[in-house]
Design a protein around this motif. Structure first.
Motif, PDB file in Angstrom:
ATOM      1  N   HIS A  15       0.816  -1.221   0.000  1.00  0.00           N
ATOM      2  CA  HIS A  15       0.000   0.000   0.000  1.00  0.00           C
ATOM      3  C   HIS A  15       0.845   1.265   0.000  1.00  0.00           C
ATOM      4  CE1 HIS A  15      -3.192  -2.837   1.101  1.00  0.00           C
ATOM      5  NE2 HIS A  15      -4.071  -1.888   0.849  1.00  0.00           N
ATOM      6  N   GLY A  16       2.165   1.115  -0.060  1.00  0.00           N
ATOM      7  CA  GLY A  16       3.047   2.288  -0.073  1.00  0.00           C
ATOM      8  C   GLY A  16       3.158   2.990   1.258  1.00  0.00           C
ATOM      9  N   LEU A  17       2.816   2.310   2.362  1.00  0.00           N
ATOM     10  CA  LEU A  17       2.787   2.970   3.665  1.00  0.00           C
ATOM     11  C   LEU A  17       4.158   3.019   4.333  1.00  0.00           C
ATOM     12  CD1 LEU A  17      -0.551   1.465   5.066  1.00  0.00           C
ATOM     13  CD2 LEU A  17      -0.193   3.555   3.734  1.00  0.00           C
ATOM     14  N   THR A  18       5.123   2.280   3.817  1.00  0.00           N
ATOM     15  CA  THR A  18       6.466   2.290   4.416  1.00  0.00           C
ATOM     16  C   THR A  18       7.406   3.241   3.686  1.00  0.00           C
ATOM     17  OG1 THR A  18       7.161   0.422   3.042  1.00  0.00           O
ATOM     18  CG2 THR A  18       6.222  -0.094   5.201  1.00  0.00           C
ATOM     19  N   ASP A  19       6.900   3.953   2.679  1.00  0.00           N
ATOM     20  CA  ASP A  19       7.783   4.789   1.851  1.00  0.00           C
ATOM     21  C   ASP A  19       8.396   5.941   2.627  1.00  0.00           C
ATOM     22  OD1 ASP A  19       7.095   3.121  -0.182  1.00  0.00           O
ATOM     23  OD2 ASP A  19       5.711   4.510  -1.174  1.00  0.00           O
ATOM     24  N   GLY A  20       7.628   6.568   3.510  1.00  0.00           N
ATOM     25  CA  GLY A  20       8.131   7.758   4.180  1.00  0.00           C
ATOM     26  C   GLY A  20       8.471   7.577   5.639  1.00  0.00           C
ATOM     27  N   VAL A  21       8.175   6.410   6.205  1.00  0.00           N
ATOM     28  CA  VAL A  21       8.402   6.174   7.630  1.00  0.00           C
ATOM     29  C   VAL A  21       9.144   4.857   7.803  1.00  0.00           C
ATOM     30  CG1 VAL A  21       7.306   5.760   9.872  1.00  0.00           C
ATOM     31  CG2 VAL A  21       6.327   7.438   8.295  1.00  0.00           C
ATOM     32  N   ARG A  22      10.178   4.858   8.609  1.00  0.00           N
ATOM     33  CA  ARG A  22      10.927   3.630   8.857  1.00  0.00           C
ATOM     34  C   ARG A  22      10.205   2.789   9.889  1.00  0.00           C
ATOM     35  NH1 ARG A  22      16.920   3.135  11.652  1.00  0.00           N
ATOM     36  NH2 ARG A  22      17.235   0.901  11.262  1.00  0.00           N
ATOM     37  N   MET A  23       9.661   1.684   9.448  1.00  0.00           N
ATOM     38  CA  MET A  23       9.052   0.721  10.364  1.00  0.00           C
ATOM     39  C   MET A  23       9.300  -0.672   9.802  1.00  0.00           C
ATOM     40  SD  MET A  23       5.014   1.511   9.737  1.00  0.00           S
ATOM     41  CE  MET A  23       4.310   1.748   8.095  1.00  0.00           C
ATOM     42  N   GLU A  24       9.683  -1.586  10.684  1.00  0.00           N
ATOM     43  CA  GLU A  24      10.096  -2.908  10.237  1.00  0.00           C
ATOM     44  C   GLU A  24       9.806  -3.929  11.328  1.00  0.00           C
ATOM     45  OE1 GLU A  24      14.062  -1.807   9.415  1.00  0.00           O
ATOM     46  OE2 GLU A  24      14.781  -2.153  11.452  1.00  0.00           O
ATOM     47  N   PRO A  25       9.740  -5.202  10.951  1.00  0.00           N
ATOM     48  CA  PRO A  25       9.548  -6.229  11.980  1.00  0.00           C
ATOM     49  C   PRO A  25      10.768  -6.303  12.893  1.00  0.00           C
ATOM     50  CG  PRO A  25       9.179  -7.114   9.762  1.00  0.00           C
ATOM     51  CD  PRO A  25       9.822  -5.778   9.606  1.00  0.00           C
ATOM     52  N   ALA A  26      10.541  -6.664  14.150  1.00  0.00           N
ATOM     53  CA  ALA A  26      11.663  -6.955  15.044  1.00  0.00           C
ATOM     54  C   ALA A  26      12.442  -8.145  14.471  1.00  0.00           C
ATOM     55  CB  ALA A  26      11.147  -7.268  16.442  1.00  0.00           C
ATOM     56  N   PRO A  27      13.711  -8.323  14.856  1.00  0.00           N
ATOM     57  CA  PRO A  27      14.515  -9.434  14.314  1.00  0.00           C
ATOM     58  C   PRO A  27      13.808 -10.774  14.481  1.00  0.00           C
ATOM     59  CG  PRO A  27      15.899  -7.944  15.582  1.00  0.00           C
ATOM     60  CD  PRO A  27      14.487  -7.481  15.782  1.00  0.00           C
ATOM     61  N   SER A  28      14.012 -11.652  13.494  1.00  0.00           N
ATOM     62  CA  SER A  28      13.304 -12.925  13.460  1.00  0.00           C
ATOM     63  C   SER A  28      13.755 -13.869  14.567  1.00  0.00           C
ATOM     64  CB  SER A  28      13.519 -13.610  12.104  1.00  0.00           C
ATOM     65  OG  SER A  28      13.093 -14.954  12.142  1.00  0.00           O
ATOM     66  N   ALA A  29      12.793 -14.321  15.374  1.00  0.00           N
ATOM     67  CA  ALA A  29      13.096 -15.318  16.403  1.00  0.00           C
ATOM     68  C   ALA A  29      13.443 -16.657  15.767  1.00  0.00           C
ATOM     69  CB  ALA A  29      11.901 -15.465  17.343  1.00  0.00           C
ATOM     70  N   VAL A  30      12.747 -17.017  14.695  1.00  0.00           N
ATOM     71  CA  VAL A  30      12.994 -18.303  14.036  1.00  0.00           C
ATOM     72  C   VAL A  30      14.407 -18.352  13.483  1.00  0.00           C
ATOM     73  CG1 VAL A  30      12.297 -19.800  12.133  1.00  0.00           C
ATOM     74  CG2 VAL A  30      10.552 -18.663  13.520  1.00  0.00           C
ATOM     75  N   ASP A  31      14.816 -17.304  12.765  1.00  0.00           N
ATOM     76  CA  ASP A  31      16.157 -17.292  12.163  1.00  0.00           C
ATOM     77  C   ASP A  31      17.251 -17.268  13.220  1.00  0.00           C
ATOM     78  OD1 ASP A  31      14.829 -17.215   9.768  1.00  0.00           O
ATOM     79  OD2 ASP A  31      15.252 -15.115   9.333  1.00  0.00           O
ATOM     80  N   THR A  32      17.094 -16.418  14.227  1.00  0.00           N
ATOM     81  CA  THR A  32      18.126 -16.276  15.258  1.00  0.00           C
ATOM     82  C   THR A  32      18.279 -17.568  16.048  1.00  0.00           C
ATOM     83  OG1 THR A  32      17.558 -13.930  15.425  1.00  0.00           O
ATOM     84  CG2 THR A  32      18.925 -14.842  17.174  1.00  0.00           C
ATOM     85  N   ARG A  33      17.181 -18.268  16.267  1.00  0.00           N
ATOM     86  CA  ARG A  33      17.251 -19.519  17.021  1.00  0.00           C
ATOM     87  C   ARG A  33      18.118 -20.551  16.301  1.00  0.00           C
ATOM     88  NH1 ARG A  33      11.893 -21.822  19.584  1.00  0.00           N
ATOM     89  NH2 ARG A  33      11.116 -21.570  17.466  1.00  0.00           N
ATOM     90  N   PHE A  34      17.987 -20.677  14.981  1.00  0.00           N
ATOM     91  CA  PHE A  34      18.791 -21.684  14.278  1.00  0.00           C
ATOM     92  C   PHE A  34      20.270 -21.319  14.243  1.00  0.00           C
ATOM     93  CE2 PHE A  34      14.652 -23.026  12.423  1.00  0.00           C
ATOM     94  CZ  PHE A  34      14.683 -24.306  12.959  1.00  0.00           C
ATOM     95  N   VAL A  35      20.564 -20.038  14.182  1.00  0.00           N
ATOM     96  CA  VAL A  35      21.970 -19.620  14.303  1.00  0.00           C
ATOM     97  C   VAL A  35      22.516 -20.030  15.665  1.00  0.00           C
ATOM     98  CG1 VAL A  35      23.517 -17.620  14.419  1.00  0.00           C
ATOM     99  CG2 VAL A  35      21.726 -17.712  12.665  1.00  0.00           C
ATOM    100  N   ALA A  36      21.696 -19.841  16.716  1.00  0.00           N
ATOM    101  CA  ALA A  36      22.129 -20.209  18.067  1.00  0.00           C
ATOM    102  C   ALA A  36      22.264 -21.723  18.215  1.00  0.00           C
ATOM    103  CB  ALA A  36      21.133 -19.662  19.090  1.00  0.00           C
TER     104      ALA A  36
END
Length: 456
Positions: free
Chosen positions: A159-180
């Motif tokens: 919807h183009g709602l991230t174009d002017g404001v920085r907002m993002e998901p918190a770091p992935s728990a799934v990805d970080t867990r496999f690295v750990a």
């Protein structure tokens, strides 16, 4: 400024700091796409869905993770002051021998047991208050939290709602867990790792194993990115080969990722095989079953008992972020009756909100009767009640499509794997909800949307 001195904004502030027209567009996009966002996600709630995710600014999230990391170390140190081995700690906690089937009683307590933890945090006057600590590999909600907030952000991008404001998901728990997992077990690329699930447990979706496997496809993909060959299977189907190695889906595995609580796993020949392989040392397990002991709620009472003997910074951290906690004994019954409005009683080794009573939400006669039973049974704690802040949240009604804004409480459960921050599972009340924020009671789950704090 230290973590103790950090001036926390209100729980609603990060959302309100976004421009009003952007907030309206985000809610509209969520109402339009809620079926896509929540498709396949675990929930007992058949009436409401979130129209937008909870929001936290990245500075507050950084401080929250720092506080939770240090408190986890203090929890571990409180155990180490009292016990050197898993068996000694089990006895101190009053837990029966054999209840934790995978426990090595002679295992020394080391900080490797802090490989995976997720505290339960309530915001009260904006300040996080850690009411429980889940320390184990069997931390639920990671996939649902990750997926939900990432789908919200994808909808916003379309919807183009991230174009002017920085907002993002918190770091992935799934990805970080496999690295750990790979780092913690020192696994080589391509290592075959079993993710074992107890399909007899109570969790939405487990009644349909094939659908649940399809739901876990992104988890298998995430493991592959970390260099692991993940094999998902029921724990009941595990066997051993002639060399004592754990066999899953027709071949030995190099390591085990346990996604069930060791004291509640359903008995089966597969569990017998798993226990034998773990005790023989033929399969490394992430994480050791001793970690589950450290998450016992009684340890919070030890934290408070020790606080005045600790360095000032640690004492102040405990006093600000952990509600006062006592081991509940018969001697405390009359005090608990007199201070009912300000107390919560809960089992020290419990989960899923079972036998948790909130004094101010319980009839006085029922409170006294329960206190008598709990004191006689043993294994309970008393804790100062934490009044969770109500936050205005937008919901969509599943049947009517109606959008409702309701002030509800929510809890934040930050994940840290290998001591690295990995997002959070947020459990959110819904219109008409009350009491314990637990999945079984219909709360809704999301990950955190992270924004920039406003200029100071």
């Amino acid at each position: 400024m230290t973590d103790v001195d950090y001036k926390w904004p209100s729980a609603a502030q990060a959302w309100l700091d976004l421009p009003a027209d952007l907030r309206a567009d985000m809610v509209s996009a969520g109402v339009e796409s809620w079926r896509e966002i929540f498709d396949g996600r675990a929930s007992y709630n058949q009436q409401w869905r979130l129209a937008r995710p909870p929001v936290m600014d990245r500075t507050s999230l950084r401080v929250l993770n720092s506080v939770c990391d240090r408190l986890a170390q203090l929890v571990f140190e409180a155990c180490r002051r009292r016990a050197r081995t898993a068996g000694e700690l089990r006895q101190l906690l009053g837990m029966p021998a054999g209840q934790n089937r995978l426990l090595d009683e002679d295992e020394p307590l080391t900080d490797a047991l802090l490989a995976a933890f997720r505290p339960d945090v309530l915001l009260s006057d904006g300040v996080p208050r850690v009411v429980e600590y889940n320390i184990d590999s069997s931390l639920g909600g990671a996939l649902d939290a990750d997926t939900t907030v990432r789908r919200f952000v994808e909808v916003y991008r379309r919807h183009g709602l991230t174009d002017g404001v920085r907002m993002e998901p918190a770091p992935s728990a799934v990805d970080t867990r496999f690295v750990a997992i790979r780092s913690g077990l020192n696994l080589t690329a391509g290592a075959r790792v079993a993710l074992l699930i107890d399909f007899e447990a109570e969790y939405p979706g487990l009644e349909d194993p094939e659908r649940f496997y399809r739901k876990l496809a992104p988890v298998v993909d995430s493991a592959a990115v970390a260099g692991l060959d993940l094999v998902v299977a029921p724990v009941a189907e595990a066997t051993q080969d002639t060399e004592g190695r754990l066999v899953v889906r027709g071949a030995p595995v190099d390591a085990l990722f346990r996604l069930f609580v060791p004291n509640r796993v359903s008995p089966s020949p597969g569990v017998d095989a798993l226990e034998a392989a773990v005790r023989a040392g033929t399969v490394p397990m992430w994480v050791s079953a001793a970690a589950w002991l450290i998450g016992n709620k009684q340890v919070f009472a030890w934290l408070w008992a020790d606080a005045d003997e600790l360095p000032t910074a640690d004492r102040d951290l405990i006093h600000r972020y952990v509600p006062q906690t006592w081991l509940f004994t018969p001697e405390l019954v009359e005090r608990a009756v007199a201070e009912q409005h300000d107390l919560v009683v809960k089992p020290s080794a419990g989960s899923a909100g079972v036998d948790v009573l909130i004094g101010r939400e319980t009839d006085a006669e029922a409170w006294r009767e329960a206190l008598g039973r709990f004191a006689e049974r043993g294994g309970f704690i008393l804790q100062r009640h934490v009044r969770a802040d109500n936050v205005p949240v937008e919901f969509v009604h599943i049947e009517t499509g109606e959008t409702v804004t309701e002030e509800v409480p929510y809890s934040i459960a930050p994940y840290l794997f290998g001591r690295q921050p990995a997002g959070a599972c947020v459990r959110i009340g819904f219109p008409g909800s009350a009491g314990v924020l637990n999945l079984a009671r219909g709360v809704l789950i999301s990950g955190l949307l992270v924004t920039d704090p406003p200029p100071s």
